[in-house]
Design a protein around this motif. Sequence first.
Motif, short mmCIF file in Angstrom:
data_model
loop_
_atom_site.label_atom_id
_atom_site.label_comp_id
_atom_site.label_asym_id
_atom_site.label_seq_id
_atom_site.Cartn_x
_atom_site.Cartn_y
_atom_site.Cartn_z
N UNK A 199 0.83 -1.19 0.00
CA UNK A 199 0.00 0.00 0.00
C UNK A 199 0.87 1.25 0.00
N UNK A 200 0.33 2.32 -0.56
CA UNK A 200 1.01 3.60 -0.46
C UNK A 200 1.03 4.02 1.00
N UNK A 201 1.89 4.96 1.37
CA UNK A 201 1.89 5.42 2.77
C UNK A 201 0.52 5.90 3.23
N UNK A 202 -0.19 6.62 2.37
CA UNK A 202 -1.52 7.09 2.76
C UNK A 202 -2.47 5.92 2.98
N UNK A 203 -2.50 4.98 2.05
CA UNK A 203 -3.43 3.85 2.16
C UNK A 203 -3.06 2.96 3.34
N UNK A 204 -1.77 2.81 3.62
CA UNK A 204 -1.35 2.04 4.79
C UNK A 204 -1.83 2.71 6.07
N UNK A 205 -1.79 4.05 6.10
CA UNK A 205 -2.28 4.78 7.27
C UNK A 205 -3.78 4.60 7.43
N UNK A 206 -4.52 4.55 6.33
CA UNK A 206 -5.97 4.29 6.39
C UNK A 206 -6.22 2.92 7.02
N UNK A 207 -5.49 1.93 6.55
CA UNK A 207 -5.67 0.58 7.09
C UNK A 207 -5.38 0.54 8.59
N UNK A 208 -4.31 1.20 9.01
CA UNK A 208 -3.95 1.18 10.43
C UNK A 208 -4.95 1.96 11.27
N UNK A 209 -5.55 3.00 10.70
CA UNK A 209 -6.57 3.74 11.44
C UNK A 209 -7.79 2.87 11.71
N UNK A 210 -8.04 1.90 10.85
CA UNK A 210 -9.19 1.00 11.00
C UNK A 210 -8.85 -0.27 11.78
N UNK A 211 -7.57 -0.51 12.03
CA UNK A 211 -7.19 -1.78 12.65
C UNK A 211 -7.75 -1.95 14.07
#
Length: 225
Positions: A199-211
């Motif tokens: 994932x891009x850094x932004x998309x990885x941050x989205x995933x972690x925000x939902x984890x």
Amino acid sequence: MMRAWENRPDTVVVDEPLYAAYLARTGIDHPGREEVLAAQPTDLDEAVTELHARLPDGVSVHYAKHMAHHVDIGSDVEWTTAFRNVLLIRDPAEVVASYVRSREACEPEDIGLLQQQWLLEQWDDAGLDVPVVDSGDFLRDPETHLRWFCDWLEIPFYASMLSWPAGPRDSDGVWAPYWYDAVLASTGFEPHRPRVVELSPHDAAVAEACRPAYDALRERSLRLV
């Protein structure tokens, strides 16, 4: 999952009945937006009313596939209590990776896990029995899970739920060409395979925000395998 239920002889399937209302309410740009808006009620109350439509002759099961992000956190979801609800969850990194294949932009509220956590809280407060199933667990043994759901619903299990012909269905939403490549090609449930996603850094941050929401739901998930 939608294919499995549609392959029963006693079931009618409805695909994402709140999609147009969601697009109209939020103004969000999705692939095929105008097609979706033209195909479904854009008023939420009207869309919910249609979920109570009389079933066709010979049909006793109504299966509606929803996306949790079509429901706003904080909204009135009393209407959901008239139905038997199940939450299907998936690792947020995998959800984001799937989402951005069809739409470039992605934020935490776009992938539904935050809404799923909130919905479960509402159903807990209402004293409802709502199973949570992790897609990874389900794919390790689809038949065991489907038999469990049928027992829970007090309906018969059909082996036809495990395989189906490839291709489109009349019940598929008009958005199928944009989102359903894997569904259209499928003939059954693929074995679970751990995925490594980039994932891009932004998309990885989205995933972690939902984890955290995913982890909390995962704690409540069925453990049948």
